[in-house]
Design a protein around this motif. Structure first.
Motif, PDB file in Angstrom:
ATOM      1  N   VAL A  62     -26.496 -94.665 -72.475  1.00 39.76           N
ATOM      2  CA  VAL A  62     -26.509 -95.022 -71.050  1.00 39.76           C
ATOM      3  C   VAL A  62     -27.598 -94.291 -70.265  1.00 39.76           C
ATOM      4  CG1 VAL A  62     -24.089 -95.726 -70.980  1.00 39.76           C
ATOM      5  CG2 VAL A  62     -24.678 -93.354 -70.485  1.00 39.76           C
ATOM      6  N   THR A  87     -21.728 -97.807 -65.269  1.00 41.85           N
ATOM      7  CA  THR A  87     -22.247 -97.494 -66.607  1.00 41.85           C
ATOM      8  C   THR A  87     -22.031 -98.671 -67.546  1.00 41.85           C
ATOM      9  OG1 THR A  87     -21.830 -95.151 -66.263  1.00 41.85           O
ATOM     10  CG2 THR A  87     -22.074 -95.889 -68.540  1.00 41.85           C
ATOM     11  N   LYS A 104     -24.545-101.284 -66.855  1.00 46.09           N
ATOM     12  CA  LYS A 104     -25.860-100.877 -67.348  1.00 46.09           C
ATOM     13  C   LYS A 104     -25.968-101.081 -68.855  1.00 46.09           C
ATOM     14  CE  LYS A 104     -29.074 -96.998 -67.338  1.00 46.09           C
ATOM     15  NZ  LYS A 104     -29.313 -95.631 -66.874  1.00 46.09           N
ATOM     16  N   GLU A 143     -27.554-106.208 -64.039  1.00 43.90           N
ATOM     17  CA  GLU A 143     -27.980-105.521 -62.817  1.00 43.90           C
ATOM     18  C   GLU A 143     -26.791-105.448 -61.867  1.00 43.90           C
ATOM     19  OE1 GLU A 143     -30.331-103.375 -60.446  1.00 43.90           O
ATOM     20  OE2 GLU A 143     -31.025-104.193 -62.350  1.00 43.90           O
ATOM     21  N   ASP A 144     -26.402-104.240 -61.491  1.00 43.96           N
ATOM     22  CA  ASP A 144     -25.292-104.032 -60.563  1.00 43.96           C
ATOM     23  C   ASP A 144     -25.876-103.717 -59.196  1.00 43.96           C
ATOM     24  OD1 ASP A 144     -22.979-103.453 -59.205  1.00 43.96           O
ATOM     25  OD2 ASP A 144     -22.514-101.637 -60.335  1.00 43.96           O
TER      26      ASP A 144
END
Length: 142
Positions: A36, A78, A81, A86-87
């Motif tokens: 991550v 996380t 990701k 895409e957050d």
């Protein structure tokens, strides 16, 4: 046991215990953090691992149970990701079957198309065929 038949703690343990020694040790934690994009000092990881050299599944359960909503807040971005999503910080981010398969693969977990479809089906509360933040929060609470 399939991942979707496990508690969150069991699933987390299964994913994190890469060397299958029954403990989530320093090397396991370091590898998970690299996936991550994070790194932590060796002393910090050693401190987390404790004198036993790692965390047992029961200890992970305690960590998750002790602060479930806080864990969710930290894990959701996380997870997005690692899944390659895409957050934007709003409710628009969703995980597709392909994203979930890529995420599991990045974590070293083998899952068939059918297993991934079943995971989505079980936790897709709004029946869109994808997992949004609310769906993922429900998954983390089970």
């Amino acid at each position: 046991m399939a991942l979707n038949d496990m508690t969150p703690a069991q699933a987390a343990f299964e994913v994190l215990d890469r060397d299958r020694d029954g403990l989530v040790g320093v090397m396991d934690m370091e590898m998970a953090l690299k996936v991550v994009g994070h790194s932590v000092k060796a002393e910090t990881l050693q401190s987390l691992a404790g004198s036993a050299g790692g965390l047992k599944v029961e200890e992970i359960q305690e960590l998750i149970g002790a602060s479930g909503s806080e864990v969710q807040k930290q894990l959701l971005p996380t997870f997005f990701k690692v899944a390659g999503v895409e957050d934007a910080g709003d409710e628009s981010a969703v995980v597709t079957k392909e994203n979930l398969m890529a995420c599991l693969e990045n974590l070293g977990i083998e899952a068939s198309d059918e297993e991934v479809r079943e995971m989505i089906k079980e936790f897709d509360l709004d029946r869109t065929g994808t997992l949004n933040k609310a769906d993922l929060a429900a998954l983390l609470q089970c």
